[in-house]
Design a protein around this motif. Structure first.
Motif, PDB file in Angstrom:
ATOM      1  N   ALA A 143       0.826  -1.143  -0.101  1.00  0.00           N
ATOM      2  CA  ALA A 143      -0.237  -0.188  -0.053  1.00  0.00           C
ATOM      3  C   ALA A 143       0.849   1.192   0.048  1.00  0.00           C
ATOM      4  O   ALA A 143       0.603   2.262  -0.651  1.00  0.00           O
ATOM      5  CB  ALA A 143      -1.027   0.001   1.275  1.00  0.00           C
ATOM      6  N   THR A 144       1.712   1.347   0.626  1.00  0.00           N
ATOM      7  CA  THR A 144       2.884   2.543   0.717  1.00  0.00           C
ATOM      8  C   THR A 144       3.104   2.810  -0.736  1.00  0.00           C
ATOM      9  O   THR A 144       3.605   3.871  -1.111  1.00  0.00           O
ATOM     10  CB  THR A 144       3.877   2.210   1.789  1.00  0.00           C
ATOM     11  N   THR A 145       4.039   1.759  -1.377  1.00  0.00           N
ATOM     12  CA  THR A 145       4.601   1.763  -2.523  1.00  0.00           C
ATOM     13  C   THR A 145       3.657   2.266  -3.582  1.00  0.00           C
ATOM     14  O   THR A 145       3.749   3.142  -4.484  1.00  0.00           O
ATOM     15  CB  THR A 145       5.129   0.704  -2.927  1.00  0.00           C
ATOM     16  N   ALA A 146       2.531   1.606  -3.427  1.00  0.00           N
ATOM     17  CA  ALA A 146       1.307   2.003  -4.539  1.00  0.00           C
ATOM     18  C   ALA A 146       0.638   3.358  -4.468  1.00  0.00           C
ATOM     19  O   ALA A 146       0.492   4.065  -5.220  1.00  0.00           O
ATOM     20  CB  ALA A 146       0.296   1.080  -4.639  1.00  0.00           C
ATOM     21  N   GLY A 147       0.514   3.724  -3.052  1.00  0.00           N
ATOM     22  CA  GLY A 147      -0.411   4.957  -2.813  1.00  0.00           C
ATOM     23  C   GLY A 147       0.411   6.058  -2.165  1.00  0.00           C
ATOM     24  O   GLY A 147      -0.164   7.421  -2.522  1.00  0.00           O
ATOM     25  N   GLY A 148       1.620   5.959  -1.968  1.00  0.00           N
ATOM     26  CA  GLY A 148       2.328   7.358  -1.446  1.00  0.00           C
ATOM     27  C   GLY A 148       3.457   7.448  -2.123  1.00  0.00           C
ATOM     28  O   GLY A 148       4.383   8.268  -1.534  1.00  0.00           O
ATOM     29  N   GLY A 149       3.881   6.933  -3.285  1.00  0.00           N
ATOM     30  CA  GLY A 149       4.990   7.107  -3.870  1.00  0.00           C
ATOM     31  C   GLY A 149       6.119   6.818  -3.208  1.00  0.00           C
ATOM     32  O   GLY A 149       7.486   7.328  -3.514  1.00  0.00           O
ATOM     33  N   GLY A 150       6.206   6.028  -2.491  1.00  0.00           N
ATOM     34  CA  GLY A 150       7.471   5.293  -1.627  1.00  0.00           C
ATOM     35  C   GLY A 150       7.624   6.013  -0.292  1.00  0.00           C
ATOM     36  O   GLY A 150       8.631   5.606   0.303  1.00  0.00           O
ATOM     37  N   LEU A 151       7.090   6.921  -0.102  1.00  0.00           N
ATOM     38  CA  LEU A 151       7.168   7.690   1.054  1.00  0.00           C
ATOM     39  C   LEU A 151       6.319   7.199   2.257  1.00  0.00           C
ATOM     40  O   LEU A 151       5.111   7.278   2.191  1.00  0.00           O
ATOM     41  CB  LEU A 151       6.836   9.276   0.976  1.00  0.00           C
ATOM     42  N   VAL A 152       6.956   6.969   3.354  1.00  0.00           N
ATOM     43  CA  VAL A 152       6.273   6.075   4.587  1.00  0.00           C
ATOM     44  C   VAL A 152       6.059   7.319   5.469  1.00  0.00           C
ATOM     45  O   VAL A 152       7.062   7.722   6.333  1.00  0.00           O
ATOM     46  CB  VAL A 152       7.269   5.121   5.173  1.00  0.00           C
ATOM     47  N   PRO A 153       4.796   7.547   6.104  1.00  0.00           N
ATOM     48  CA  PRO A 153       4.514   8.455   7.161  1.00  0.00           C
ATOM     49  C   PRO A 153       5.098   7.603   8.533  1.00  0.00           C
ATOM     50  O   PRO A 153       5.087   6.505   8.569  1.00  0.00           O
ATOM     51  CB  PRO A 153       2.966   8.471   6.850  1.00  0.00           C
ATOM     52  N   LEU A 154       4.728   8.498   9.330  1.00  0.00           N
ATOM     53  CA  LEU A 154       5.384   8.199  10.713  1.00  0.00           C
ATOM     54  C   LEU A 154       4.645   6.702  11.383  1.00  0.00           C
ATOM     55  O   LEU A 154       5.314   5.670  11.649  1.00  0.00           O
ATOM     56  CB  LEU A 154       5.221   9.212  11.785  1.00  0.00           C
ATOM     57  N   ALA A 155       3.425   6.807  11.270  1.00  0.00           N
ATOM     58  CA  ALA A 155       2.843   5.594  12.144  1.00  0.00           C
ATOM     59  C   ALA A 155       2.887   4.306  11.058  1.00  0.00           C
ATOM     60  O   ALA A 155       3.325   3.120  11.789  1.00  0.00           O
ATOM     61  CB  ALA A 155       1.351   5.958  12.287  1.00  0.00           C
ATOM     62  N   ALA A 156       2.850   4.450  10.009  1.00  0.00           N
ATOM     63  CA  ALA A 156       3.033   3.343   9.004  1.00  0.00           C
ATOM     64  C   ALA A 156       4.274   2.725   9.148  1.00  0.00           C
ATOM     65  O   ALA A 156       4.896   1.574   9.062  1.00  0.00           O
ATOM     66  CB  ALA A 156       2.763   3.566   7.390  1.00  0.00           C
ATOM     67  N   THR A 157       5.671   3.903   9.124  1.00  0.00           N
ATOM     68  CA  THR A 157       6.828   3.283   9.375  1.00  0.00           C
ATOM     69  C   THR A 157       7.073   2.357  10.684  1.00  0.00           C
ATOM     70  O   THR A 157       7.643   1.495  10.697  1.00  0.00           O
ATOM     71  CB  THR A 157       7.862   4.312   9.364  1.00  0.00           C
ATOM     72  N   THR A 158       6.382   3.329  11.687  1.00  0.00           N
ATOM     73  CA  THR A 158       6.527   2.569  13.037  1.00  0.00           C
ATOM     74  C   THR A 158       5.984   1.234  13.159  1.00  0.00           C
ATOM     75  O   THR A 158       6.512   0.408  13.742  1.00  0.00           O
ATOM     76  CB  THR A 158       5.722   3.410  14.061  1.00  0.00           C
TER      77      THR A 158
END
Length: 485
Positions: free
Chosen positions: A415-430
């Motif tokens: 979901a991160t790669t598909a929806g966020g251009g590869g940028l991981v927000p704080l909670a998803a990274t955690t």
């Protein structure tokens, strides 16, 4: 022809080891993927994303690099005795620089009379106390040491001497009991081999970037200190030196610290060392066979207290269970943020309350509905319950938690790669870091071995279960027991 219980248990352990290896390999690959995404975020975000540097260090030091070393060292590091210990990751550790002839009681008496203290086992409570003592610069004279491996197992006993009340500096030596019938290269028989080094400060490992103690380069000085203190406390002990036991060399240990040794190996003979508290010249010689039991019980009690763990539950199991609980709390926090924003509106939410769009990986998509958030909380409640069963020793529950963590990693990364251009927000990274931590800790070999031992003890203690011979007839050896201790 039916398989014997010993063979069935061996095949089960081998199959579980293969499954756990798959989990660790997939976890290492996912950690590498997340590390690349984190580097991309740091490069594009600048100083405002400083916290990602800490995330990247955690990924590299405690997830990616240890797994890579563990996989590679299985290929190129010999698994037989070469006079060097090995780290948990399989890297060559401290040199074996002493040996002992004597029983456990002899060794314990000689070391305590020489001013050494038996170190606590590394457990959850002792590990936490080590961290707090180091940060607060408080003394911890029996602080645990990290495990090093020889003969396929970690050290049996560890003794240390704290220096000037500092937990960062200490003399310490690890002891391994040699296998039955084993001899040193050259044919000499010993009961224990030891690796003694001096910790001079706390730093980062050059190979894994983990926080560790850095040792002094002159390991021979620590070897000589061990021999001198034992002889000073027990003059009846004898020592002979196997000169040029190994070639003198310069090398590095598993933390990247330089080591230097001349290759000599002192052998301490402790057969004549007597515990003064039990020796009485006015009575007949003591019954050493009878005295061995309480001495061993005392050592077992000390080791058990240090580990804070009567079942000898490994530290990896503690960490894995803690990570699952933290993952549940994070999911609950995301659900609470979503509920607050849904009820009172994002613009009226408390300033300190993160918005759902910032907490989930779908950066460009609307916030997920409350049903999805509630389902995620319920799912992690179930995973936490399974983790509690794994903590108690259930092998099936441990595998279930590993499958759930791996599935969550795949979903979040996709979901991160598909929806966020590869940028991981704080909670998803955690969340990803916690999931990867669960994969690494609960797939560790000591966690697997603990569940197998617990399963065996449960089978043997089940009411109404009759011992069976390997062929299946009642009255023989207990089912699952092998011919080796």
């Amino acid at each position: 022809m039916s398989r014997t219980p010993g063979r069935r248990r061996t095949r089960t352990a081998a199959l579980l080891a293969l499954v756990d290896g798959g989990f660790t390999l997939l976890g290492a690959a996912a950690a590498g993927w997340l590390a690349l995404l984190t580097v991309q975020r740091i490069a594009s975000g600048g100083l405002r994303d400083w916290w990602l540097v800490a995330v990247l260090w955690l990924l590299l030091a405690y997830l990616l690099l240890p797994r890579l070393h563990g996989l590679l060292t299985r290929v190129y590091v010999p698994d037989y005795f070469i006079g060097r210990t090995r780290t948990y990751e399989g890297l060559l550790g401290d040199p074996v620089n002493a040996a002992v002839l004597g029983t456990t009681e002899d060794l314990h008496s000689a070391m305590t009379r020489g001013g050494w203290q038996l170190a606590d086992e590394l457990g959850f409570r002792s590990g936490l106390r080590t961290v707090t003592s180091t940060l607060a610069r408080r003394t911890y004279a029996t602080a645990p040491v990290s495990p090093l491996f020889l003969f396929g197992r970690s050290q049996d006993l560890t003794y240390q001497q704290e220096v000037q009340g500092s937990p960062a500096r200490r003399h310490h030596v690890r002891f391994w009991r040699t296998p039955p019938g084993w001899r040193l290269p050259g044919g000499a028989r010993v009961d224990w081999v030891a690796a003694g080094t001096y910790d001079r400060r706390v730093g980062l490992s050059a190979f894994t970037l983990q926080v560790t103690h850095k040792i002094d380069v002159d390991t021979d000085a620590e070897r000589d200190h061990l021999v001198a203190t034992v002889l000073a406390g027990s003059p009846e002990a004898r020592v002979r030196t196997l000169r040029h036991f190994s070639s003198g060399y310069h090398s590095r240990n598993g933390g990247g610290d330089a080591i230097r040794t001349d290759g000599h190996l002192p052998v301490l003979d402790l057969a004549d060392v007597v515990d003064e508290e039990r020796a009485d010249p006015g009575v007949p010689p003591p019954d050493w066979h009878g005295l061995a039991a309480p001495a061993l019980a005392l050592l077992a009690a000390v080791r058990d207290t240090g580990a804070s763990n009567r079942d000898h539950r490994p530290l990896s199991l503690y960490l894995g269970h803690l990570l699952v609980v933290l993952r549940l709390l994070l999911t609950a926090a995301v659900g609470a943020a979503g509920a607050a924003a849904e009820v009172i509106g994002p613009e009226r939410a408390a300033p300190w309350l993160p918005q759902p769009a910032e907490l989930v990986p779908w950066q460009s998509a609307p916030a997920p509905p409350l049903v999805l958030l509630g389902g995620a909380v319920a799912a992690w409640l179930a995973v936490a319950a399974a983790s509690q069963l794994a903590f108690a020793g259930s092998s099936a529950a441990r595998l279930l938690v590993l499958v759930a963590a791996l599935g969550d990693v795949v979903v979040l990364l996709t979901a991160t790669t598909a929806g966020g251009g590869g940028l991981v927000p704080l909670a998803a990274t955690t969340a990803l870091v916690l999931d990867l931590g669960v994969l690494v800790t609960l797939s560790a070999g000591d966690a697997r071995d603990f569940t197998l031992r617990t399963r065996l003890r449960t089978r043997l203690r089940t009411p109404g279960r009759r011992p069976r011979t390997p062929g299946g007839a009642p009255g023989g050896a207990p089912e699952g027991a092998s011919g080796q201790a």
